[in-house]
Enzyme design. Structure first.
Site, PDB file in Angstrom:
ATOM      1  N   GLU A  75       0.873  -1.292   0.037  1.00  0.00           N
ATOM      2  CA  GLU A  75      -0.289  -0.112   0.115  1.00  0.00           C
ATOM      3  C   GLU A  75       0.906   1.240  -0.034  1.00  0.00           C
ATOM      4  OE1 GLU A  75      -3.127  -0.091  -0.227  1.00  0.00           O
ATOM      5  OE2 GLU A  75      -3.517  -2.053   0.198  1.00  0.00           O
ATOM      6  N   CYS A 138      -7.699  -2.686   8.435  1.00  0.00           N
ATOM      7  CA  CYS A 138      -6.256  -2.654   8.040  1.00  0.00           C
ATOM      8  C   CYS A 138      -5.867  -1.291   7.827  1.00  0.00           C
ATOM      9  CB  CYS A 138      -6.156  -3.421   6.749  1.00  0.00           C
ATOM     10  SG  CYS A 138      -6.622  -5.324   6.775  1.00  0.00           S
ATOM     11  N   HIS A 160      -1.285  -6.010   1.405  1.00  0.00           N
ATOM     12  CA  HIS A 160      -2.607  -6.698   1.331  1.00  0.00           C
ATOM     13  C   HIS A 160      -2.390  -8.034   0.544  1.00  0.00           C
ATOM     14  CE1 HIS A 160      -5.842  -3.510   2.827  1.00  0.00           C
ATOM     15  NE2 HIS A 160      -6.014  -4.981   3.491  1.00  0.00           N
TER      16      HIS A 160
END
Ligand code: PCA
Length: 196
Positions: A75, A138, A160
């Site tokens: 991310e 998350c 992820h």
């Protein structure tokens, strides 16, 4: 040797496994610290932060499930928002609440997501950078960790993972990967982060 703390989540939302937990369980313990977190707003982040303060790692790599994605996705950023149609595992429902009142709207990963994606792809596992960690637990953990680590040299990112093959039957037509591939992806990340 750099100390790396890795976190993963318990299964949630009716799943019996979480690919992140499965991958972490299979990773060699040597040189890394593992932490398993409940899928609960605030509490998961607080548990991670107390482990960061106890272990004092050089880098923190958080992992979680993002069913429906077609690659392993480091991310880029976390946003200051809790918002999801489903409640967390403690039954808490959040609709547009801030994670930290007065906190920045977004915080950026301090490990380069492109470099992580490249390392994962070089290990033969599909990878690409994701621009959104969502607005569920998350993202909450990621935001709290980045906020806690701000101004320190400790680097962090969230990765992820798609469904693992064990989950595929419940999600026909959606992409999945063998857990072994996810382990190889995380090993590649660990190698890169320990060397840098
Ligand atoms: N995935 C969820 C929470 C826990 C997990 O593994 C998310 O993407 O927010």
């Amino acid at each position: 040797m750099r100390k790396i703390l890795l976190s993963a989540f318990e299964p949630f939302g009716g799943e019996t496994v979480n690919p992140a937990k499965e991958a972490l369980l299979r990773l060699e313990d040597e040189g890394i610290y593992k932490l398993f977190l409940p899928v609960e707003y605030a509490r998961a982040g607080e548990l991670l932060i107390s482990e960061i303060d106890r272990v004092r790692p050089d880098a923190v790599i958080m992992t979680g499930q993002a069913g429906g994605r077609d690659a392993v996705t480091p991310e880029r950023r976390a946003v200051n928002l809790m918002n999801a149609a489903a409640p967390d595992s403690a039954g808490r429902l959040c609709a547009g609440e801030k994670i930290l009142e007065g906190g920045a709207d977004e915080l950026f990963a301090t490990l380069c997501p492109e470099a992580l994606a490249e390392a994962i792809a070089s290990a033969g596992v599909p990878a690409r950078v994701s621009e959104s960690a969502g607005t569920f637990v998350c993202n909450d953990v990621f935001y709290r960790a980045l906020s806690h680590l701000k101004g320190t040299p400790v680097q962090a990112d969230f990765i992820h993972l798609p469904w693992c093959d064990e989950q595929a039957a419940r999600h026909p037509g959606q992409f999945s990967l063998p857990v072994e591939d996810m382990v190889r992806a995380l090993e590649a990340v660990i190698r890169l982060v320990s060397a840098s």
